[in-house]
Write a protein that holds these residues in place. Structure first.
Motif, short mmCIF file in Angstrom:
data_model
loop_
_atom_site.label_atom_id
_atom_site.label_comp_id
_atom_site.label_asym_id
_atom_site.label_seq_id
_atom_site.Cartn_x
_atom_site.Cartn_y
_atom_site.Cartn_z
N ASN A 108 2.39 12.36 17.70
CA ASN A 108 3.23 11.24 17.70
C ASN A 108 2.68 9.90 17.05
O ASN A 108 2.98 8.91 16.79
N SER A 109 1.17 10.02 16.44
CA SER A 109 0.57 9.00 16.02
C SER A 109 -0.42 9.44 15.10
O SER A 109 -0.68 10.71 14.91
N ALA A 110 -0.92 8.58 14.16
CA ALA A 110 -1.75 8.79 13.02
C ALA A 110 -2.96 7.61 13.07
O ALA A 110 -2.45 6.58 13.43
N MET A 111 -3.96 7.91 12.74
CA MET A 111 -4.91 6.94 12.47
C MET A 111 -5.68 6.93 11.02
O MET A 111 -6.18 8.08 10.71
N GLY A 112 -5.97 5.84 10.52
CA GLY A 112 -6.52 5.76 9.09
C GLY A 112 -8.01 6.01 9.29
O GLY A 112 -8.53 5.19 10.30
N ILE A 113 -8.54 6.81 8.37
CA ILE A 113 -10.04 6.91 8.70
C ILE A 113 -10.96 6.25 7.80
O ILE A 113 -11.78 5.42 7.99
N SER A 114 -10.70 6.37 6.48
CA SER A 114 -11.27 5.89 5.31
C SER A 114 -10.60 5.72 4.22
O SER A 114 -9.83 6.71 3.76
N SER A 115 -10.75 4.76 3.28
CA SER A 115 -10.26 4.55 1.91
C SER A 115 -11.26 4.12 0.90
O SER A 115 -12.06 3.30 1.40
N ILE A 116 -11.09 4.77 -0.16
CA ILE A 116 -11.93 4.28 -1.34
C ILE A 116 -11.14 3.84 -2.56
O ILE A 116 -9.85 4.74 -2.82
N TYR A 117 -11.59 3.11 -3.44
CA TYR A 117 -10.79 2.79 -4.56
C TYR A 117 -11.97 2.64 -5.77
O TYR A 117 -12.91 1.97 -5.61
N ASP A 118 -11.35 2.85 -6.80
CA ASP A 118 -12.17 2.23 -8.14
C ASP A 118 -12.28 0.89 -8.28
O ASP A 118 -11.13 0.10 -8.41
N PRO A 119 -13.45 0.24 -8.24
CA PRO A 119 -13.23 -1.25 -8.40
C PRO A 119 -12.82 -1.81 -9.50
O PRO A 119 -12.39 -2.82 -9.79
N ASP A 120 -12.65 -1.15 -10.91
CA ASP A 120 -11.83 -1.54 -11.82
C ASP A 120 -10.33 -1.82 -11.73
O ASP A 120 -9.77 -2.60 -12.33
N TYR A 121 -9.83 -1.28 -10.22
CA TYR A 121 -8.36 -1.52 -10.05
C TYR A 121 -8.40 -2.48 -8.92
O TYR A 121 -7.33 -2.55 -8.24
N LYS A 122 -9.50 -3.16 -8.19
CA LYS A 122 -9.41 -4.10 -7.40
C LYS A 122 -8.23 -4.99 -7.12
O LYS A 122 -7.49 -4.91 -6.03
N LYS A 123 -7.73 -5.67 -8.34
CA LYS A 123 -6.70 -6.52 -8.38
C LYS A 123 -5.36 -6.09 -7.92
O LYS A 123 -4.26 -6.90 -7.72
N TYR A 124 -5.12 -4.63 -7.95
CA TYR A 124 -3.96 -4.06 -7.39
C TYR A 124 -3.89 -3.73 -6.01
O TYR A 124 -2.77 -3.01 -5.63
N SER A 125 -4.65 -4.15 -5.25
CA SER A 125 -4.57 -4.00 -3.71
C SER A 125 -4.15 -2.57 -3.32
O SER A 125 -3.50 -2.31 -2.50
N LEU A 126 -5.25 -1.67 -3.69
CA LEU A 126 -5.05 -0.16 -3.47
C LEU A 126 -5.23 -0.12 -2.17
O LEU A 126 -4.76 1.07 -1.41
N GLY A 127 -6.14 -0.93 -1.39
CA GLY A 127 -6.16 -0.68 -0.01
C GLY A 127 -5.10 -0.78 0.90
O GLY A 127 -4.55 0.24 1.72
N LYS A 128 -4.27 -1.70 0.42
CA LYS A 128 -2.85 -1.85 1.10
C LYS A 128 -1.97 -0.81 0.84
O LYS A 128 -1.18 -0.28 1.42
N HIS A 129 -1.74 -0.46 -0.54
CA HIS A 129 -0.98 0.74 -1.00
C HIS A 129 -1.36 1.88 -0.24
O HIS A 129 -0.51 2.62 -0.06
N LEU A 130 -2.65 2.34 -0.12
CA LEU A 130 -2.95 3.55 0.70
C LEU A 130 -2.54 3.60 2.12
O LEU A 130 -2.05 4.34 2.60
N ILE A 131 -2.45 2.23 2.76
CA ILE A 131 -2.19 2.10 4.16
C ILE A 131 -0.65 2.39 4.07
O ILE A 131 -0.04 3.04 4.92
N TYR A 132 0.37 1.78 3.24
CA TYR A 132 1.64 2.15 3.18
C TYR A 132 1.93 3.40 2.72
O TYR A 132 3.15 3.92 3.34
N SER A 133 1.21 3.92 2.14
CA SER A 133 1.44 5.28 1.62
C SER A 133 1.37 6.27 2.74
O SER A 133 2.01 7.12 3.01
N LYS A 134 0.39 6.11 3.67
CA LYS A 134 0.24 6.49 5.00
C LYS A 134 1.22 6.49 6.04
O LYS A 134 1.59 7.66 6.57
N MET A 135 1.63 5.30 5.93
CA MET A 135 2.70 5.03 6.97
C MET A 135 4.03 5.66 6.47
O MET A 135 4.88 6.40 7.21
N MET A 136 4.36 5.78 5.17
CA MET A 136 5.54 6.41 4.63
C MET A 136 5.45 7.78 5.00
O MET A 136 6.43 8.27 5.47
N PHE A 137 4.20 8.53 4.56
CA PHE A 137 4.00 9.86 5.11
C PHE A 137 4.29 10.17 6.48
O PHE A 137 5.19 11.11 7.00
#
Length: 154
Positions: free
Chosen positions: A34-63
């Motif tokens: 009944n729970s999940a835990m984020g382990i690790s996230s990585i992103y291409d530094p060329d895309y830093k301005k797109y807040s991909l860390g947050k995007h990945l967290i929200y994607s995990k939460m939606m899943f």
């Protein structure tokens, strides 16, 4: 991802973000009953301005939400280490830290800089080092480089 083991005892999932066919971010999380835990996230530094860390967290939460998983832990933040501060913008009213003196959760905004455990440890170790040095015993405070975030706290 497996540490010192050659297999994973957890139900680990991966979420990826693409720009056309280019992989630009990836995140891993463990799924429980009944729970999940984020382990690790990585992103291409060329895309830093797109807040991909947050995007990945929200994607995990939606899943998790789609599977009726009640709780999601996005991972820890490190006071004074700005690379993890993006997590403080997600569900801000509910972010807590464990206050070691009382063993109770408190809202992270109440975390005083001088009460951060690693800062207290470093301060005490430096006091001990200075006392030893004054007593004629050479000593140094050393850091394990794997935990490089600690260097930002000094």
């Amino acid at each position: 991802m497996f540490g010192n083991s050659d297999h994973n005892i957890f139900d680990t999932f991966e979420v990826n973000v693409y720009d056309n066919s280019r992989l630009i971010a990836s995140g891993f999380f463990d799924l429980g009953q009944n729970s999940a835990m984020g382990i690790s996230s990585i992103y291409d530094p060329d895309y830093k301005k797109y807040s991909l860390g947050k995007h990945l967290i929200y994607s995990k939460m939606m899943f998790c939400k789609e599977r009726n998983i009640k709780y999601f832990y996005p991972g820890y933040f490190v006071p004074g280490y700005r690379a993890f501060d993006y997590k403080l913008d997600i569900a801000t009213p509910h972010i807590e830290y464990l206050q070691l003196q009382t063993i109770h959760g408190r809202h992270w905004r109440y975390l005083r800089n001088d009460k951060v455990p690693i800062k207290q440890m470093v301060s005490r170790l430096n006091e001990l080092k200075n006392w030893l040095n004054r007593s004629g015993v050479h000593s140094d405070v050393l850091y394990y480089d794997y935990f490089y975030a600690i260097r930002h706290l000094n």
